[in-house]
Design a protein around this motif. Sequence first.
Motif, PDB file in Angstrom:
ATOM      1  N   ALA A   1       0.823  -1.114   0.092  1.00 16.06           N
ATOM      2  CA  ALA A   1      -0.104   0.792  -0.011  1.00 16.06           C
ATOM      3  C   ALA A   1       0.487   1.418  -0.287  1.00 16.06           C
ATOM      4  CB  ALA A   1      -1.019   0.394   1.430  1.00 16.06           C
ATOM      5  N   TRP A   2       1.338   1.149  -1.110  1.00 17.39           N
ATOM      6  CA  TRP A   2       2.183   2.785  -1.181  1.00 17.39           C
ATOM      7  C   TRP A   2       0.986   4.347  -0.973  1.00 17.39           C
ATOM      8  CZ3 TRP A   2       7.313   2.584  -0.833  1.00 17.39           C
ATOM      9  CH2 TRP A   2       8.290   3.658  -1.206  1.00 17.39           C
ATOM     10  N   THR A   3       2.397   4.864  -0.926  1.00 19.58           N
ATOM     11  CA  THR A   3       0.860   6.331  -0.459  1.00 19.58           C
ATOM     12  C   THR A   3       1.734   7.055  -1.651  1.00 19.58           C
ATOM     13  OG1 THR A   3       0.230   6.672   1.696  1.00 19.58           O
ATOM     14  CG2 THR A   3       1.435   8.460   0.486  1.00 19.58           C
ATOM     15  N   CYS A   4       1.347   7.700  -2.730  1.00 16.05           N
ATOM     16  CA  CYS A   4       1.455   8.376  -3.657  1.00 16.05           C
ATOM     17  C   CYS A   4       1.757  10.137  -3.277  1.00 16.05           C
ATOM     18  CB  CYS A   4       1.696   8.481  -4.823  1.00 16.05           C
ATOM     19  SG  CYS A   4      -0.404   7.935  -5.628  1.00 16.05           S
ATOM     20  N   ASN A   5       0.824  10.806  -2.771  1.00 13.22           N
ATOM     21  CA  ASN A   5       0.265  12.201  -2.494  1.00 13.22           C
ATOM     22  C   ASN A   5      -0.074  12.164  -0.755  1.00 13.22           C
ATOM     23  OD1 ASN A   5      -1.925  13.762  -2.938  1.00 13.22           O
ATOM     24  ND2 ASN A   5      -0.661  14.561  -4.374  1.00 13.22           N
ATOM     25  N   LEU A   6       0.378  12.538  -0.406  1.00 14.81           N
ATOM     26  CA  LEU A   6      -0.259  13.390   0.683  1.00 14.81           C
ATOM     27  C   LEU A   6      -0.890  14.289   0.654  1.00 14.81           C
ATOM     28  CD1 LEU A   6       0.336  12.010   4.252  1.00 14.81           C
ATOM     29  CD2 LEU A   6       0.291  14.686   3.787  1.00 14.81           C
ATOM     30  N   LYS A   7      -1.654  15.132   0.820  1.00 17.94           N
ATOM     31  CA  LYS A   7      -2.359  16.777   1.112  1.00 17.94           C
ATOM     32  C   LYS A   7      -2.630  16.877   2.505  1.00 17.94           C
ATOM     33  CE  LYS A   7      -3.880  19.001  -2.473  1.00 17.94           C
ATOM     34  NZ  LYS A   7      -4.499  19.092  -3.748  1.00 17.94           N
ATOM     35  N   VAL A   8      -2.508  18.403   2.409  1.00 18.25           N
ATOM     36  CA  VAL A   8      -3.150  18.480   4.297  1.00 18.25           C
ATOM     37  C   VAL A   8      -3.576  19.725   3.948  1.00 18.25           C
ATOM     38  CG1 VAL A   8      -2.129  19.484   6.396  1.00 18.25           C
ATOM     39  CG2 VAL A   8      -1.580  17.422   5.414  1.00 18.25           C
ATOM     40  N   ARG A   9      -4.046  19.856   4.326  1.00 16.58           N
ATOM     41  CA  ARG A   9      -5.350  21.067   3.414  1.00 16.58           C
ATOM     42  C   ARG A   9      -5.481  21.980   4.788  1.00 16.58           C
ATOM     43  NH1 ARG A   9      -7.961  21.305  -0.990  1.00 16.58           N
ATOM     44  NH2 ARG A   9      -8.242  18.799  -2.155  1.00 16.58           N
ATOM     45  N   ALA A  10      -5.013  23.213   4.980  1.00 21.43           N
ATOM     46  CA  ALA A  10      -4.705  23.876   6.411  1.00 21.43           C
ATOM     47  C   ALA A  10      -5.939  24.662   6.971  1.00 21.43           C
ATOM     48  CB  ALA A  10      -4.353  24.791   5.672  1.00 21.43           C
ATOM     49  N   PRO A  11      -6.516  24.997   7.825  1.00 22.31           N
ATOM     50  CA  PRO A  11      -7.610  25.511   8.415  1.00 22.31           C
ATOM     51  C   PRO A  11      -8.021  26.627   7.862  1.00 22.31           C
ATOM     52  CG  PRO A  11      -5.921  25.471   9.691  1.00 22.31           C
ATOM     53  CD  PRO A  11      -5.094  24.371   8.992  1.00 22.31           C
ATOM     54  N   ARG A  12      -9.059  27.121   8.294  1.00 23.10           N
ATOM     55  CA  ARG A  12      -9.625  28.696   7.785  1.00 23.10           C
ATOM     56  C   ARG A  12      -8.877  29.528   9.010  1.00 23.10           C
ATOM     57  NH1 ARG A  12     -12.365  29.291   2.771  1.00 23.10           N
ATOM     58  NH2 ARG A  12     -11.018  31.154   3.530  1.00 23.10           N
ATOM     59  N   ASN A  13      -9.103  29.117  10.357  1.00 18.36           N
ATOM     60  CA  ASN A  13      -9.895  30.381  11.412  1.00 18.36           C
ATOM     61  C   ASN A  13      -8.401  30.334  12.265  1.00 18.36           C
ATOM     62  OD1 ASN A  13     -11.887  31.308  10.451  1.00 18.36           O
ATOM     63  ND2 ASN A  13     -12.870  29.481  10.882  1.00 18.36           N
ATOM     64  N   TYR A  14      -7.608  30.726  13.145  1.00 18.65           N
ATOM     65  CA  TYR A  14      -6.869  30.501  13.843  1.00 18.65           C
ATOM     66  C   TYR A  14      -7.370  31.440  15.132  1.00 18.65           C
ATOM     67  CZ  TYR A  14      -3.699  28.950  10.001  1.00 18.65           C
ATOM     68  OH  TYR A  14      -3.351  27.957   8.949  1.00 18.65           O
ATOM     69  N   PRO A  15      -6.441  30.549  16.103  1.00 13.53           N
ATOM     70  CA  PRO A  15      -6.956  31.375  17.571  1.00 13.53           C
ATOM     71  C   PRO A  15      -7.564  32.905  17.920  1.00 13.53           C
ATOM     72  CG  PRO A  15      -5.647  30.015  18.305  1.00 13.53           C
ATOM     73  CD  PRO A  15      -5.924  29.390  16.830  1.00 13.53           C
TER      74      PRO A  15
END
Length: 414
Positions: free
Chosen positions: A318-332
């Motif tokens: 099970a080879w990971t070929c792509n990993l995307k982390v979508r950033a949060p829209r709001n910060y403290p």
Amino acid sequence: MPGESFRFIHASDFHLETPLGDLDALPPHLREAMAEAPRRAAAAVFEAALVDNIDFVVLSGDLLSPQSAGPHGMAMLLDYFDKLHAKHKPVFWTAGTADDPAKWPESVPLPPNVTLFPKNRAVSIPVERAGRTICHVVGRSSEGRSVLHVPSYRTDPTDEYTVAVGYGTADANALAEGRFDYWALGGQHDRESIEGGAEGAAVYCGSPQGRSLDESGAHGYSIVDVDADRTTRVHSIECDSFRYCEVALTAADINAVGGIRNVMGERIVRLQHENGGRHLLVGWDISVTDNESMLSIGDSEELIAWVRREYGHGSPSAWTCNLKVRAPRNYPKSWHDEDTILGDFLRAADKHRKLDGRDLNLAPFTEESASMPSNMATMLAEVSSSDRSDLLDQATLLGVEMLRGGKPNLVQKS
């Protein structure tokens, strides 16, 4: 009057000239298997066609580009065509754009059992078994249109079951006007059945092997059974050896099982169970709604290295070929209110977001802007509207991590 029952194979879009995609590198332990995957899937189609209860084969285009696939790909097709000829099995081939008949070398004749339909007209061929016509196959190779021209398939009417072989996009109403019993369609890499497109069925059987995350899920070909009453039953047969899988994760998924690594491992085990003994090529899309969840993910470069190490070397892999982390829209809010560089940065990011990024111009931020080629400068200065929001989110996340003293997160690794 009842006819005869028969069975045929419908396959298309082999694309023997095209390797597997969405890979930043070929894992050494999978290199040979990946290189052979398209040929192995196409071979599975022909091996099934050689079985005694298959009467004929229809191929709906884009089998290979002769120039790109070279002698290796052409030899494979010809070898199987010869084997089918030896078993008296006709092959009906409607060419698409990759396998334009004009590209096929004149010095390499096709065996007599293969009908490569012309581009300028539709041709109807009777299929005989034991001296009796069991059906007709009507086909026309593509002229380069993206849309299948159904009116050009008009032929003399017949009482026998009729299979139409076509390449290109088409809707149900247009296909129904052809009044054929089965439409064997090509030019689409994912399987799709078009309801109401024919008296029996209208099917894009898809490619035998997916090539990218855009072609995730099962791939194969169709076996079509027609009984004496002209009832059509279409069976989808899977023959891909690598399967692309897209996995979407949220903060709730991560928190429910105690962390990102736990949930990734759980999903991989589930995918392996669902997809049998195939190698998996996995793309991860991780969406988080708060910075706490983002920080729990950690460095995405380390994360992708971990998941490849833990799950990418098994059999099957099970080879990971792509990993995307979508950033949060709001910060403290407290971060926004700080009288610090971080606060100034977040307030500036919010200003750009309210303007939908229309004032973004990245060219001045490059040290080489003066000597940069004009086309590259234009790309930086004119960010497309569809990319602005994602670009702002990623830039904001990177800035927040650097200003808070954390290790910069590589928000996308592929």
